[in-house]
Write an enzyme that holds these catalytic residues in place. Structure first.
Site, short mmCIF file in Angstrom:
data_model
loop_
_atom_site.label_atom_id
_atom_site.label_comp_id
_atom_site.label_asym_id
_atom_site.label_seq_id
_atom_site.Cartn_x
_atom_site.Cartn_y
_atom_site.Cartn_z
N GLU A 100 0.85 -1.20 0.00
CA GLU A 100 0.00 0.00 0.00
C GLU A 100 0.87 1.24 0.00
OE1 GLU A 100 -2.37 0.02 3.57
OE2 GLU A 100 -3.91 -1.22 2.63
N HIS A 119 -5.84 7.36 12.73
CA HIS A 119 -6.57 6.10 12.68
C HIS A 119 -7.97 6.39 13.22
CE1 HIS A 119 -6.95 1.59 13.56
NE2 HIS A 119 -8.03 2.13 14.07
N LYS A 177 -2.56 0.32 19.75
CA LYS A 177 -3.32 1.39 20.38
C LYS A 177 -3.09 1.47 21.89
CE LYS A 177 -6.87 0.33 16.97
NZ LYS A 177 -8.05 -0.51 16.74
N GLU A 199 -11.98 0.07 10.02
CA GLU A 199 -10.88 0.98 10.33
C GLU A 199 -10.49 1.77 9.09
OE1 GLU A 199 -8.69 -1.43 13.93
OE2 GLU A 199 -7.71 -1.49 11.99
N GLU A 228 -9.04 -1.91 7.25
CA GLU A 228 -9.49 -3.28 7.46
C GLU A 228 -10.80 -3.29 8.22
OE1 GLU A 228 -7.45 -5.90 10.08
OE2 GLU A 228 -6.79 -4.32 11.42
N ARG A 286 -15.56 -8.37 15.05
CA ARG A 286 -15.72 -8.77 16.46
C ARG A 286 -15.93 -7.52 17.30
NH1 ARG A 286 -10.86 -6.47 17.82
NH2 ARG A 286 -9.26 -6.76 16.26
N VAL A 325 -11.48 -4.06 21.80
CA VAL A 325 -11.01 -3.66 23.13
C VAL A 325 -11.63 -2.31 23.52
CG1 VAL A 325 -8.98 -3.01 24.50
CG2 VAL A 325 -8.81 -4.87 22.83
#
Ligand code: ADP
Length: 448
Positions: free
Chosen positions: A200, A208, A237, A275, A288, A292, A295
């Site tokens: 990329e 982000h 993160k 994201e 991406e 799920r 966090v």
């Protein structure tokens, strides 16, 4: 109807799932390794089953043992949490074919999104902007070099099966290309058992920004705003917040609607996150999709006043979402600090051991999600997250003020933690002004 959920995870997220289940009147089964016998998730679940030795491969990653535990306990659904088996399509398949609902999207969707280059191609078709780069896997060094001629340096080589901020290499010139390619391949093979890479354009100083999604089985999809996750150390993160200081109502709507479009295109179900990298010029690119719960989900829960775990379980049971995009209202500001058992002054080296004293902060606007307590032994086998401290305020200033005082109140003795790191960081002018990007932490020196 879901009556009993087996939680295929450990630590604070296992506890978080148990809490949601209790409020929904659903019975819980905890599974644990021999190293986690004294963990709070074991204590608070209705039933607990030891599934093996400390090593994850023998316990939390052991699909057969987990399924056997689910069978024996009569669970009708499995919640994978994050990490471990959460994004493992084979496990999702196994659950569903054993008549246990895997709480998450279909195995097919997990599989597609788990292959980062395939996910990119798919999402691009749905009209979501993606970072310029290779179409799928790089077939050779030569193909990579040719591509760079068109894109220009710097570029980033990423493992197709990568995750957790690992398996990535930035390349700045043609001379470095071959060596970096080989090293990235070797790393990807070692860490993920898959050497495939994609390429990329490396976006300079991006933010982000990720969009939280929730989708039911009836075609309803909503977005619950963004999370700003640019405070990262080596792509991992450390602090997350919602909303982001750089996301206007207009941009939020645009990113949200595009994310919803992407989710609809792939037939998404459950909680998910897309994201994005937000460029300095305001353009954003898909990076991406995480299939799920994440966090950092609590910051979204605080500002949108929703329980994402309960929503996730309800939609897994086939219920309708029960609210629409118009009902999703942003109120206030929330920031989360990840409290890791790490020696931040020594390169964030993990620092497991016994917690000698443990005092959790409280008061207005403070939430702490943790499985730790006084005399708890942090095992050395798993990741080092021991608590998440979330501060909510009517605006960002109040949220920061609460975070400051809560970090001061948070006492953990016996092991080194990232609390002092956070205390320093959130006092920096750049943080207070909201003036940072994903490279910020790696550029500054907090040790001075
Ligand atoms: P992982 O799945 O390991 O978290 P991601 O693809 O989400 O990997 O990337 C993690 C981080 O790496 C991002 O938050 C960002 O900081 C950085 N990153 C990834 N791709 C790029 C890119 N093309 N340009 C600049 N930074 C990138």
């Amino acid at each position: 109807m879901i009556k009993k959920i087996l939680i295929a995870n450990r630590s604070e997220i296992a506890l978080r799932i148990i809490r949601a289940c209790k409020e929904l009147g659903i019975k819980t089964v905890a599974v644990h390794s021999e190293a986690d016998t004294d963990s709070l998730h074991v204590r608070f679940a209705d039933e607990a089953i030891c599934i093996g030795p400390a090593q994850s491969s023998e316990s939390y990653l052991n699909t057969l043992r987990i399924l056997a535990a689910a069978e024996v306990s009569g669970a009708d659904a499995i919640h994978p949490g994050y990490g471990f088996l959460a994004e493992n399509p084979e496990f999702a398949d196994m659950c569903n074919s054993s008549n246990m609902k895997f709480i998450g999207p279909s195995a097919n969707v997990i599989r597609k999104m788990g292959n980062k280059s395939e996910a990119k191609a798919l999402i691009k078709k749905a009209g979501v902007p993606v970072v310029p780069g290779s179409e799928g896997i790089l077939k050779s060094i030569e193909e990579g070099k040719e591509l760079v001629e068109g894109i220009g340096f710097p570029v980033i080589l990423k493992a197709v099966s990568g995750g957790g901020g690992r398996g990535m290499r930035v390349v700045n010139s043609m001379e470095e290309f071959e060596m970096n390619y080989q090293m990235a391949q070797a790393e990807a093979q070692g860490a993920f058992g898959d050497p495939d890479l994609y390429l990329e354009k490396y976006i300079k100083n991006p933010r982000h920004i990720e969009i939280q999604l929730m989708a039911d089985q009836h075609g309803n999809v909503v977005y619950l705003g963004e999370r700003e996750c640019s405070i990262q150390r080596r792509h991992q993160k450390l602090i997350e917040e919602s909303p982001s200081v750089v996301v206007s109502d207009e941009l939020r709507q645009k990113m949200g609607q595009i994310a919803v479009q992407g989710a609809k295109q792939v037939g998404y179900e459950g909680a998910g996150t897309i994201e994005f990298l937000l460029d300095e010029d305001g353009s954003f690119y898909f990076m991406e999709m995480n299939t799920r719960i994440q966090v950092e989900h609590p910051v979204t829960e605080m500002v949108y006043n929703r329980d994402l775990l309960k929503d996730q379980i309800r939609v897994a049971a086939g219920e309708k979402l029960g609210y629409t995009q118009e009902d999703v209202k942003l109120v206030g500001h929330a920031i989360e600090c990840r409290i890791n058992a790490e020696d931040w002054e020594r390169n964030f080296m993990p620092n497991p051991g016994e917690i000698k004293s443990f005092h959790v902060p409280g008061g207005p606007g403070i939430r702490v999600d943790t499985h730790a307590y006084e005399r708890y032994h942090i095992p050395p086998f798993y990741d080092s997250l021991i608590a998440k401290l979330i501060a909510y305020g009517k605006n960002r200033d109040e949220s920061i003020a609460r975070l400051n005082r809560a970090l001061e109140e948070f006492i953990i003795e016996g092991v080194k933690t990232t609390i002092p790191f956070h205390q320093r960081l959130i006092k920096r002018a750049e943080f207070i002004e909201g003036n940072f990007d994903t490279g910020f932490l790696d550029r500054i020196n907090l040790l001075e």
